[in-house]
Write a protein that holds these residues in place. Structure first.
Motif, PDB file in Angstrom:
ATOM      1  N   GLU A  55       0.906  -1.203  -0.003  1.00  0.00           N
ATOM      2  CA  GLU A  55       0.031   0.039   0.025  1.00  0.00           C
ATOM      3  C   GLU A  55       0.820   1.331   0.066  1.00  0.00           C
ATOM      4  OE1 GLU A  55      -3.430   0.044   2.473  1.00  0.00           O
ATOM      5  OE2 GLU A  55      -3.926  -2.025   1.659  1.00  0.00           O
ATOM      6  N   GLU A  57       1.397   5.478   0.385  1.00  0.00           N
ATOM      7  CA  GLU A  57       0.515   6.756   0.766  1.00  0.00           C
ATOM      8  C   GLU A  57       1.692   7.728   0.015  1.00  0.00           C
ATOM      9  OE1 GLU A  57       0.153   7.289   4.884  1.00  0.00           O
ATOM     10  OE2 GLU A  57      -0.163   9.560   4.446  1.00  0.00           O
ATOM     11  N   GLU A  64      -1.437  15.304  -1.496  1.00  0.00           N
ATOM     12  CA  GLU A  64      -1.645  13.775  -1.370  1.00  0.00           C
ATOM     13  C   GLU A  64      -2.079  13.399  -2.741  1.00  0.00           C
ATOM     14  OE1 GLU A  64      -3.405  11.626   1.966  1.00  0.00           O
ATOM     15  OE2 GLU A  64      -3.016   9.894   0.915  1.00  0.00           O
ATOM     16  N   THR A  66      -3.677  10.583  -4.693  1.00  0.00           N
ATOM     17  CA  THR A  66      -4.320   9.318  -4.721  1.00  0.00           C
ATOM     18  C   THR A  66      -4.128   8.491  -5.908  1.00  0.00           C
ATOM     19  OG1 THR A  66      -6.357  10.457  -5.367  1.00  0.00           O
ATOM     20  CG2 THR A  66      -6.076  10.138  -2.901  1.00  0.00           C
ATOM     21  N   GLU A  68      -5.942   7.218  -8.201  1.00  0.00           N
ATOM     22  CA  GLU A  68      -6.646   7.591  -9.406  1.00  0.00           C
ATOM     23  C   GLU A  68      -5.969   8.613 -10.076  1.00  0.00           C
ATOM     24  OE1 GLU A  68      -8.016   7.229  -6.601  1.00  0.00           O
ATOM     25  OE2 GLU A  68      -8.805   9.179  -6.034  1.00  0.00           O
TER      26      GLU A  68
END
Ligand code: DP6
Length: 354
Positions: A55, A57, A64, A66, A68
C-alpha cells in the motif's frame, strides 16, 4: 525504517528521445544520451516502510496523490516493474513524501530527479536491497524503470554522465533481463573536471507541458520519417564528437554541438505526425540572442538546449556567465533565471539535515 535521499536533476546535452521497440516497457533507449548533473535543483524524498502488502501513501509537494490521480500513474507503473524484478517489495507498505525545489512539469524535467530520489531511497530503505546499495549501475537501471532521464541522475559522483543505450534498436532476439541490464548510466567526468561550466536555467513558462515526453517520443518513433537516421547520426557521430570536445575542453566546439543536438531533437519533433512544438516565441528569441552573442564574440562562448517544453537551459563558462545571463535576463527578467554549476549525484540524508 525511514530514509531520506536528495537527488539532483540533470540536463541532457545529447538527448534521449524514443524507446527500443521491443523493450519499450523498460525504457531501454534507442540511443545513448549524456548530461550534466545539476547543482541546486533537486528532489528530496523520504520513504518510510513497514510490513504490509504494497500500500502506498504518496505526498508530492505537500499534496496527497491518490491512485486515481494522473501523477500516481507513473509511480504505480514504476512499482509494478520493480516488483517484477524484486518481488520482495510487495511485502511492505510505503509512505513516500517527495518535494522538488523547483516547479514540476514545467519543462524542467522533474521526473529525472523525482524517480532518481525514489529509486535510490527505495534501495536505502529496504533491507533486501543491501547488495545493490553501492552499485550505481544497478540503481540507475532501477531508476530507469520510473523514467528514462532519471537514469542519469543516479551516479553518486554526478558530473558529466553518460547513459549507455545498451542493446541496439534492431536487436530483439535477446532475453528481457539482458536487455534491461544492458543500458545504464555512469559518470564520465567529475564536477571539478568541468568546474568552469555555468548552467543557466531560464524559466519561460510555468504551465505544464502539453505533450509529455513519454507520449511525444512514442509518436516520433512511430511517425517521424527521419527518426532512425537521427538516431544513427547522434549515436555514431554527434555523441563521440561532443565527448571528444568535452575531453579536450574545446568549449567552442562543445557549445556548437550542444546547440546542434537540441536543434536535432526539435527538428524530429516538428517532423513527427502530428507535429510537436515545444518552443514558443520567447524560446526562439533566446535562441537568436545566443547566436547573436556568439557572432559578436566571433566564436561559440555559450549554447542553448531545450527539452520537452519552452524553458531554456544555457551553458557557458564562468568567464562569460554574467554577460550571457544579463542578455537572457533582459528577455525574461532577472527573477526567471537561475545560475548554477555541474554538481554531484544523490545523497542519503540520515540526519534529515536538508
Ligand atoms: C526531452 O525521461 O521524461 O528531456 O522515460 O518516458 O519518462 P520517460 O521520458 P523522460 O524524457 C526526457 C526527454 C528529454 C530529453 C532528455 O532528458 O534526454
Amino acid at each position: 525504517v525511514k530514509k531520506t535521499v536528495v537527488a539532483p536533476t540533470n540536463i541532457a546535452f545529447v538527448k534521449y528521445w524514443g524507446k527500443h521497440p521491443t523493450f519499450e516497457r523498460y525504457h531501454v533507449p534507442n540511443k545513448s544520451s549524456a548530461s550534466f548533473t545539476v547543482e541546486g535543483l533537486f528532489t528530496k524524498t523520504t520513504i518510510e516502510v513497514k510490513e504490509g502488502n504494497r500500500e502506498v501513501e504518496f505526498i508530492l509537494n505537500g499534496k496527497e496523490i491518490t491512485p486515481e490521480m494522473k501523477e500516481a500513474k507513473y509511480v504505480y507503473a514504476f512499482l509494478d516493474k520493480v516488483e517484477e524484478r524484486y518481488p520482495f517489495i510487495k511485502n511492505y507498505d510505503y509512505k513516500v513524501v517527495s518535494e522538488n525545489n523547483f516547479p514540476t512539469a514545467a519543462g524542467f524535467a522533474s521526473s529525472a530527479s523525482g524517480f532518481a530520489a525514489f529509486a535510490r531511497c527505495l534501495v536505502e530503505v529496504l533491507p533486501e536491497f543491501e547488495e545493490i546499495r553501492t552499485n550505481d549501475r544497478a540503481i540507475s537501471i532501477l531508476a530507469r524503470l520510473g523514467s528514462g532521464s532519471a537514469t542519469r541522475s543516479i551516479p553518486r559522483d554526478g558530473g558529466v554522465v553518460i547513459w549507455r543505450r545498451g542493446i541496439a534498436p534492431d536487436e530483439a532476439n535477446i532475453d528481457v533481463e539482458s536487455a534491461i541490464n544492458s543500458s545504464y548510466a555512469e559518470t564520465l567526468y567529475k564536477p571539478e573536471e568541468v568546474g568552469e561550466i555555468r548552467i543557466i536555467y531560464v524559466k519561460v513558462e510555468q504551465k505544464e507541458k502539453k505533450v509529455k515526453s513519454r507520449a511525444g517520443m512514442k509518436t516520433s518513433v512511430q511517425t517521424c520519417p527521419l527518426y532512425w537516421e537521427w538516431i544513427k547520426h547522434d549515436e555514431t557521430k554527434l555523441l563521440p564528437s561532443i565527448l571528444d570536445a568535452l575531453k579536450n575542453k574545446n568549449w567552442e566546439l562543445f557549445f556548437k554541438l550542444v546547440m546542434e543536438a537540441s536543434n536535432g531533437l526539435h527538428a524530429i519533433c516538428h517532423y513527427t505526425y502530428p507535429p510537436i512544438f515545444y518552443l514558443n516565441d520567447t524560446s526562439k528569441e533566446i535562441i537568436s540572442t545566443i547566436h547573436e552573442i556568439n557572432n559578436n564574440a566571433g566564436k561559440e562562448i555559450c549554447s542553448y538546449t531545450f527539452d520537452a517544453g519552452p524553458n531554456a537551459v544555457i551553458f557557458t563558462t564562468e568567464e562569460h556567465a554574467d554577460e550571457v545571463a544579463g542578455s537572457v535576463a533582459s528577455i525574461v527578467g532577472e527573477e526567471s533565471i537561475f545560475i548554477t554549476k555541474v554538481g554531484k549525484g544523490p545523497k542519503v540524508d540520515n540526519e534529515h539535515l536538508f
